[in-house]
Design a protein around this motif. Structure first.
Motif, PDB file in Angstrom:
ATOM      1  N   ILE A 164       6.353 -17.871  23.517  1.00 54.79           N
ATOM      2  CA  ILE A 164       5.228 -18.791  23.313  1.00 54.79           C
ATOM      3  C   ILE A 164       4.721 -18.696  21.880  1.00 54.79           C
ATOM      4  CG2 ILE A 164       2.786 -19.149  23.866  1.00 54.79           C
ATOM      5  CD1 ILE A 164       4.429 -20.394  25.986  1.00 54.79           C
ATOM      6  N   ALA A 165       4.584 -17.475  21.363  1.00 55.73           N
ATOM      7  CA  ALA A 165       4.083 -17.285  20.000  1.00 55.73           C
ATOM      8  C   ALA A 165       4.996 -17.941  18.975  1.00 55.73           C
ATOM      9  CB  ALA A 165       3.917 -15.793  19.706  1.00 55.73           C
ATOM     10  N   ARG A 198      -0.970 -23.585  29.020  1.00 53.29           N
ATOM     11  CA  ARG A 198      -2.209 -22.814  28.900  1.00 53.29           C
ATOM     12  C   ARG A 198      -2.051 -21.705  27.853  1.00 53.29           C
ATOM     13  NH1 ARG A 198      -2.470 -21.415  33.719  1.00 53.29           N
ATOM     14  NH2 ARG A 198      -3.929 -23.004  34.465  1.00 53.29           N
ATOM     15  N   ARG A 199      -0.949 -20.990  27.911  1.00 53.81           N
ATOM     16  CA  ARG A 199      -0.733 -19.883  26.978  1.00 53.81           C
ATOM     17  C   ARG A 199      -0.357 -20.381  25.582  1.00 53.81           C
ATOM     18  NH1 ARG A 199       3.519 -16.817  28.483  1.00 53.81           N
ATOM     19  NH2 ARG A 199       4.310 -18.413  29.900  1.00 53.81           N
ATOM     20  N   GLY A 243      -0.999 -23.286  19.591  1.00 55.35           N
ATOM     21  CA  GLY A 243      -0.014 -24.360  19.542  1.00 55.35           C
ATOM     22  C   GLY A 243      -0.638 -25.734  19.668  1.00 55.35           C
ATOM     23  N   THR A 244       0.036 -26.734  19.139  1.00 59.01           N
ATOM     24  CA  THR A 244      -0.442 -28.118  19.184  1.00 59.01           C
ATOM     25  C   THR A 244       0.150 -28.827  20.397  1.00 59.01           C
ATOM     26  OG1 THR A 244      -0.662 -28.253  16.780  1.00 59.01           O
ATOM     27  CG2 THR A 244      -0.484 -30.335  17.989  1.00 59.01           C
ATOM     28  N   VAL A 245      -0.734 -29.277  21.280  1.00 57.06           N
ATOM     29  CA  VAL A 245      -0.337 -30.037  22.462  1.00 57.06           C
ATOM     30  C   VAL A 245      -0.736 -31.488  22.259  1.00 57.06           C
ATOM     31  CG1 VAL A 245      -0.573 -30.299  24.952  1.00 57.06           C
ATOM     32  CG2 VAL A 245      -0.645 -28.012  23.936  1.00 57.06           C
ATOM     33  N   GLY A 259      -6.477 -25.794  30.513  1.00 60.11           N
ATOM     34  CA  GLY A 259      -7.497 -25.302  29.598  1.00 60.11           C
ATOM     35  C   GLY A 259      -7.743 -26.170  28.388  1.00 60.11           C
ATOM     36  N   ILE A 260      -7.235 -27.382  28.388  1.00 60.54           N
ATOM     37  CA  ILE A 260      -7.414 -28.294  27.250  1.00 60.54           C
ATOM     38  C   ILE A 260      -8.456 -29.331  27.630  1.00 60.54           C
ATOM     39  CG2 ILE A 260      -6.286 -29.964  25.733  1.00 60.54           C
ATOM     40  CD1 ILE A 260      -3.695 -28.400  26.160  1.00 60.54           C
TER      41      ILE A 260
END
Length: 343
Positions: A234-235, A263-264, A270-272, A299-300
């Protein structure tokens, strides 16, 4: 004239909104008189759906939607180029003659024609011979190019770029057929970069999302749903790749996996980007409540949700204006009318 808070694409600012003689709503950023009444809500520009398939929907429905821009990620490039030209009146007036000139009035009249949102497109899916979606009944004629060599890749990238594509779409779906090897996928990404075109990858199957990021993809067409990525993966993704959400197209367990990953990813910076895969099943030809709900589950919300929706700058006369009351919930967005300016 009413004072109003508006979103300029980066943050909240102050301006005024008013109706012209024809009842069209306009927004300007000016110094606010102290006694000016305030609009009970906020103004944003039309939202962006970053993943649509316009050949699979009734595009006329978009004219009355709250979308100001759509990005087609796989279709017949000739058809999409024509749609983009048809809607090209919705461009900035900055290069047009000054207000008051005859040409300014002509273009402004065109902008008020309900053509629908601005269209950007990738053109055809680039896929290996026999790769996804070459065997799909839903894939329109001309919507994919089968790439077997560097020469094929160069020709396809040039074709999409010359037709006006703003990005390149690559299919890397190991669940549904062959995928490019690392060398050819990297070559496609390099060829696209030479034309200033980012590559968006449909990454599906174990390891495909990580491989796309490692080889230089700019975005994933779908938030990863084939597997739960590790925090370390993810990172890496958050540092280099944007994810287009498309959460609502899934059922569990893929939906739960995608939401957990998003979520993570969001928490890691990160850009969603909001995207629905419009045309994949019975999706709304408008803002998708199910997609918004799934983003919130990940969570956005609040300003992060507004950013994911990438609204246009409402100061641009070409932009659709949207009025959001109260808590600025995008699902309650509508176009403002002169009736909103009555005390």
């Amino acid at each position: 004239m009413f004072a109003v808070t508006f979103f300029d694409g980066e943050g909240w600012r102050e301006g005024v909104v008013e109706a012209d003689d024809d009842g069209q709503m306009l927004l300007r950023e000016v110094a606010l008189p102290a006694d000016l009444p305030r609009l009970d809500g906020v103004i944003v520009g039309g939202f962006t759906d970053h993943h649509v398939h316009l050949e699979l929907v009734d595009v006329d429905l978009l004219a009355d939607s709250v979308l100001g821009r759509v990005v087609d990620l796989g279709g017949n490039v000739e058809v999409l180029a024509q749609l983009a030209v048809h809607n090209s009146a919705r461009t900035s007036l900055n290069s047009i003659s000054p207000p008051g000139s005859a040409r300014f009035g002509e273009v402004l009249a065109e902008l008020r024609t309900p053509l629908g949102p601005t269209v950007e497109f990738a053109g055809a899916f680039l896929t290996p011979p026999g790769g996804y979606p070459s065997d799909r009944d839903w894939a329109p004629s001309g919507s994919f190019r089968e790439i077997a060599s560097t020469d094929d890749a160069a020709a396809a990238v040039a074709e999409m770029a010359d037709a006006g594509a703003t990005r390149i779409k690559v299919a890397s779906n190991s669940d549904a057929g062959p995928v490019f090897d690392d060398d050819l996928l990297r070559t496609i990404i390099e060829l696209a970069a030479a034309r200033d075109l980012p590559v968006v990858v449909h990454a599906q199957g174990p390891g495909e999302a990580q491989r796309a990021a490692r080889l230089g993809a700019a975005a994933l067409a779908h938030a990863p749903f084939s597997e739960r990525l590790s925090d370390e993966e993810i990172a890496v993704q958050a540092a280099s790749v944007r994810w287009i959400s498309t959460l609502a197209i899934h059922d569990d367990p893929e939906r739960a996996t995608a939401i957990d990953n998003v979520r993570r990813f969001h928490a890691a910076g990160g850009t969603v980007l909001y995207g629905t895969d419009m045309g994949n099943g019975p999706t709304p030809v408008d803002l998708h409540p199910g997609e918004v709900a799934a983003l919130r589950e990940a969570g956005i919300d609040g300003l992060a949700l507004v950013r994911a929706l990438a609204p246009a700058d409402p100061r641009d006369p070409a932009s659709v204006l949207l009025f959001l009351r109260g808590d600025a919930d995008p699902l309650r967005a509508r176009r403002p009318t002169p009736a909103d300016l009555k005390v």
